[in-house]
Design an enzyme around this catalytic site. Structure first.
Site: not given
Length: 292
Positions: A130-131, A134, A179
């Site tokens: 998930h990070e 970004h 997100e």
């Protein structure tokens, strides 16, 4: 336990970017004076402060330091076709993870110890991915700005605080939309929607003692029920009031989005298209889960 997933060779951010992320990013680009606001915020707080504070107060993960976590990072980067960033572990009682991508410096991720204690290895990898989403989507400047607003609002000069307050609503709207995109990156890396949804469930109501007893199917039913209950005009207004000042979408909404996208033709065709680009019949990402 051995596992294998196809690396998604040539994966691009727009291959999986959520439509709401696209819309919010375009809206943010049109905002006048954003450069001035960034200079005000970074001038009074400074990216460098957070970078040095992180190095001084966290543990850098590597092949000789928490190698199990490092392997999870390496594997996720391989699947998402992304260069390896730094990753740190920080002692903190609130389960969280975040990303800083600063000008002229290697980007880095931070995982809180309480998050690691809450999750299983596959779920930790979903958070890492998930990070990484970004970074893959080059959320850098806006993400750093959002982190600075959230982490350092009380340290701003009066002028910087006024600017930050005016920008906060739109930045938070963008962050919530971003997100959703990064949850998709977590799904692409793990290639298991139940893993991603399990993370969201545990963040909503888990603890090291409760997590083994949570029922994922019941949580997904809860997510669908929330969706139905908020479909009326009143429900929409209440939902907007509930989420307006949040940095992340509600966990049930995120679980619903992953549930939908994981069963979509877009997701399946993306795995087939990008996976086959580098697949020779033998390709796999290999590793071994260890007991922590």
């Amino acid at each position: 336990m051995a596992f294998s997933r196809l690396p998604l060779i040539g994966l691009k951010a727009n291959d999986f970017r959520h439509p709401l992320d696209r819309e919010a990013t375009e809206a943010l680009k049109q905002l006048p004076g954003l450069d001035l606001i960034v200079r005000q915020l970074l001038g009074s707080v400074g990216e460098q402060f957070f970078y040095l504070d992180n190095i001084a107060s966290s543990v850098l993960v590597g092949d000789r330091q928490l190698p199990e976590l490092y392997q999870l990072l390496v594997e996720a980067c391989q699947v998402l076709d992304l260069e390896l960033p730094q990753m740190y572990v920080r002692q903190h009682p609130i389960p969280n993870a975040y990303t800083f991508a600063m000008r002229g410096k290697q980007p880095f991720l931070v995982l809180h110890t309480s998050l690691i204690e809450l999750l299983e290895p596959a779920e930790i990898q979903a958070v890492i991915a998930h990070e990484l989403g970004h970074l893959k989507c080059e959320h850098g400047v806006y993400l750093t700005l959002a982190n600075l607003i959230v982490l350092a609002a009380g340290q701003l000069s009066p002028w910087g605080a006024i600017l930050a307050q005016g920008l906060q609503s739109q930045i938070l709207e963008w962050l919530r939309c971003a997100e959703f995109t990064c949850d998709r990156a977590a799904l692409l890396a793990t290639q298991n929607p139940r893993v991603v949804s399990s993370v969201l469930m545990k963040l909503a109501g888990g603890s090291p003692s409760l997590s083994p007893h949570l029922n994922l199917d019941a949580f997904l039913e809860q997510a669908r029920a929330y969706d139905k209950s908020s479909s009326t005009d009143l429900g929409i207004l209440l939902k907007e009031a509930q989420t307006g000042q949040l940095t992340h979408p509600l966990p049930v909404l995120r679980a619903r989005e992953i549930d939908r996208w994981s069963s979509s033709k877009d997701y399946e065709s993306l795995l087939q298209k990008k996976g086959k680009m580098g697949y020779d019949g033998e390709t796999e990402v290999t590793g071994e889960w260890r007991n922590w």
